[in-house]
Design an enzyme around this catalytic site. Structure first.
Site, PDB file in Angstrom:
ATOM      1  N   ARG A   7       0.762  -1.670   7.309  1.00 43.19           N
ATOM      2  CA  ARG A   7       1.080  -0.399   6.545  1.00 43.19           C
ATOM      3  C   ARG A   7       2.083   0.327   7.780  1.00 43.19           C
ATOM      4  NH1 ARG A   7      -3.036   3.206   3.708  1.00 43.19           N
ATOM      5  NH2 ARG A   7      -1.030   3.843   2.860  1.00 43.19           N
ATOM      6  N   CYS A  28      -4.871  10.141  -1.689  1.00 40.18           N
ATOM      7  CA  CYS A  28      -4.260   9.033  -1.181  1.00 40.18           C
ATOM      8  C   CYS A  28      -2.741   9.174  -1.836  1.00 40.18           C
ATOM      9  CB  CYS A  28      -4.958   8.084  -1.322  1.00 40.18           C
ATOM     10  SG  CYS A  28      -6.407   7.806  -1.291  1.00 40.18           S
ATOM     11  N   GLU A  56      -0.402   9.530   1.569  1.00 38.66           N
ATOM     12  CA  GLU A  56      -1.065  10.459   2.275  1.00 38.66           C
ATOM     13  C   GLU A  56      -1.074  10.001   3.575  1.00 38.66           C
ATOM     14  OE1 GLU A  56      -5.002  12.995   1.672  1.00 38.66           O
ATOM     15  OE2 GLU A  56      -5.464  10.576   1.599  1.00 38.66           O
ATOM     16  N   ASP A  57      -1.393   8.590   3.739  1.00 37.45           N
ATOM     17  CA  ASP A  57      -1.682   8.177   5.171  1.00 37.45           C
ATOM     18  C   ASP A  57      -0.522   8.195   6.201  1.00 37.45           C
ATOM     19  OD1 ASP A  57      -4.356   7.553   4.579  1.00 37.45           O
ATOM     20  OD2 ASP A  57      -3.599   5.764   3.446  1.00 37.45           O
ATOM     21  N   ARG A 101      -9.385   3.347  11.368  1.00 37.50           N
ATOM     22  CA  ARG A 101      -7.982   3.355  11.410  1.00 37.50           C
ATOM     23  C   ARG A 101      -7.316   4.434  12.179  1.00 37.50           C
ATOM     24  NH1 ARG A 101      -5.974   1.550   6.082  1.00 37.50           N
ATOM     25  NH2 ARG A 101      -7.087  -0.360   5.829  1.00 37.50           N
ATOM     26  N   HIS A 112     -12.158   6.239   5.359  1.00 34.86           N
ATOM     27  CA  HIS A 112     -11.383   7.296   5.609  1.00 34.86           C
ATOM     28  C   HIS A 112     -12.336   8.674   5.602  1.00 34.86           C
ATOM     29  CE1 HIS A 112      -7.359   5.395   4.561  1.00 34.86           C
ATOM     30  NE2 HIS A 112      -7.347   5.473   5.855  1.00 34.86           N
ATOM     31  N   ASP A 147       0.877  -1.210   0.168  1.00 37.61           N
ATOM     32  CA  ASP A 147       0.110   0.114  -0.041  1.00 37.61           C
ATOM     33  C   ASP A 147       0.828   1.458   0.138  1.00 37.61           C
ATOM     34  OD1 ASP A 147      -3.036  -0.531   0.364  1.00 37.61           O
ATOM     35  OD2 ASP A 147      -2.148  -2.100   1.769  1.00 37.61           O
TER      36      ASP A 147
HETATM   37  C1  CIR Z   1      -5.735   0.791   2.831  1.00 37.32           C
HETATM   38  O1  CIR Z   1      -6.582  -0.093   2.918  1.00 37.32           O
HETATM   39  O2  CIR Z   1      -5.364   1.400   3.684  1.00 37.32           O
HETATM   40  C2  CIR Z   1      -5.221   1.089   1.352  1.00 37.32           C
HETATM   41  N1  CIR Z   1      -5.649  -0.023   0.548  1.00 37.32           N
HETATM   42  C3  CIR Z   1      -5.978   2.395   0.822  1.00 37.32           C
HETATM   43  C4  CIR Z   1      -5.523   3.619   1.530  1.00 37.32           C
HETATM   44  C5  CIR Z   1      -6.320   4.837   0.981  1.00 37.32           C
HETATM   45  N2  CIR Z   1      -5.870   6.035   1.475  1.00 37.32           N
HETATM   46  C6  CIR Z   1      -6.457   6.995   1.774  1.00 37.32           C
HETATM   47  O3  CIR Z   1      -7.767   7.131   1.260  1.00 37.32           O
HETATM   48  N3  CIR Z   1      -5.606   8.093   2.196  1.00 37.32           N
END
Ligand code: CIR
Length: 247
Positions: A84, A242, A64-65, A128, A155, A59
């Site tokens: 992650r 993201c 962004e996360d 999360r 999110h 991922d």
């Molecule tokens: C996840 O589930 O963490 C990733 N497959 C997708 C993350 C998307 N990120 C975001 O919306 N900031």
């Protein structure tokens, strides 16, 4: 303005997904879509930095996360999904010119749960992002409004996104408008909810292709929509914001 991005890893087909798509992720197509994303952002005058892929972290293109940046301060997060949690280190290294503050256990927070509107931050309390993560965000930054996320929405920014300092997109039937206080809203019809995650840069707005009502609503509100394909990121529950950290 800068955008930090990370290339799509070889392992991207194994990215997390709440409801796996019938058609698997095509990594080659994802890379092509990512390249268009970077080119469009760069064409708007943003300095785009591309980090090399982290192939062991499926991922990791969803940068962004991993950090919340406001002015010269970067809060390096602890993503809520255990697979992650190794992602932020490489991003923190790339943000070494900023003051970096590292979130500590048991806090978890995904940057996708944080929406910045000028000096205001909104944070979604989600599966999360936990209470300790929100407390850490509030300790580091001023003016943080907490939004309780409805179940089933990954999110906060899955259903809304900033359009400048006092206006947002918001998908109908998701979060009550009043939760955001005094902001203008460009409404996104419920059946196009995925397209609420736009990336606004000045008056230009990147919009996922295939959502004509959202595109037209943005144009009617005075923005210049730029459509691009995001099919492979959507299969991994990802969208436009993201894929970058804008700072
Ligand atoms: C996840 O589930 O963490 C990733 N497959 C997708 C993350 C998307 N990120 C975001 O919306 N900031």
């Amino acid at each position: 303005m800068r955008a930090l991005t990370r290339e799509v890893p070889d392992s991207f087909a194994k990215a997390l997904c709440a409801t796996p798509a019938d058609v698997p992720i095509d990594v080659v197509t994802a890379r092509a879509q990512h390249a268009v994303y970077r080119q469009l952002i760069a064409s708007l005058g943003v300095d785009v930095k591309v980090l090399p892929a982290e192939h062991a972290l499926p991922d990791s293109c969803f940068v962004e996360d991993t950090a919340v940046v406001v002015d010269k301060v970067a809060l390096i997060t602890r993503p809520g999904a255990s697979s992650r949690q190794a992602e932020p280190q490489g991003v923190a290294d790339a943000l070494s010119k900023l003051e970096r503050i590292y979130m500590q256990e048991p806090a978890t927070l995904d940057g996708g749960d944080v929406m910045r509107l000028g000096k205001r931050l909104y944070v979604g309390k989600s599966a999360r992002t936990n209470a300790a993560g929100i407390a850490e965000l509030q300790r580091v930054f001023n003016n943080v409004t907490v939004i309780d996320m409805p179940r089933g929405i990954l999110h906060l920014k899955c259903v809304c996104a900033p359009l400048g300092d006092d206006r947002i997109t918001l998908a109908d039937d998701t979060i009550p408008v009043r939760d955001f206080g005094s902001v203008d809203i460009v409404r996104v019809p419920a059946e196009e909810a995925y397209a609420a995650n736009v990336l606004a840069i000045g008056s230009s707005v990147l919009v996922p292709s295939g959502f004509p009502r959202t595109r037209d609503a943005l144009a009617a509100a005075g923005y210049s929509p730029l459509e691009l394909h995001t099919s492979e990121f959507r299969k991994a529950d990802g969208a436009l914001t993201c894929l970058s950290i804008i700072y």
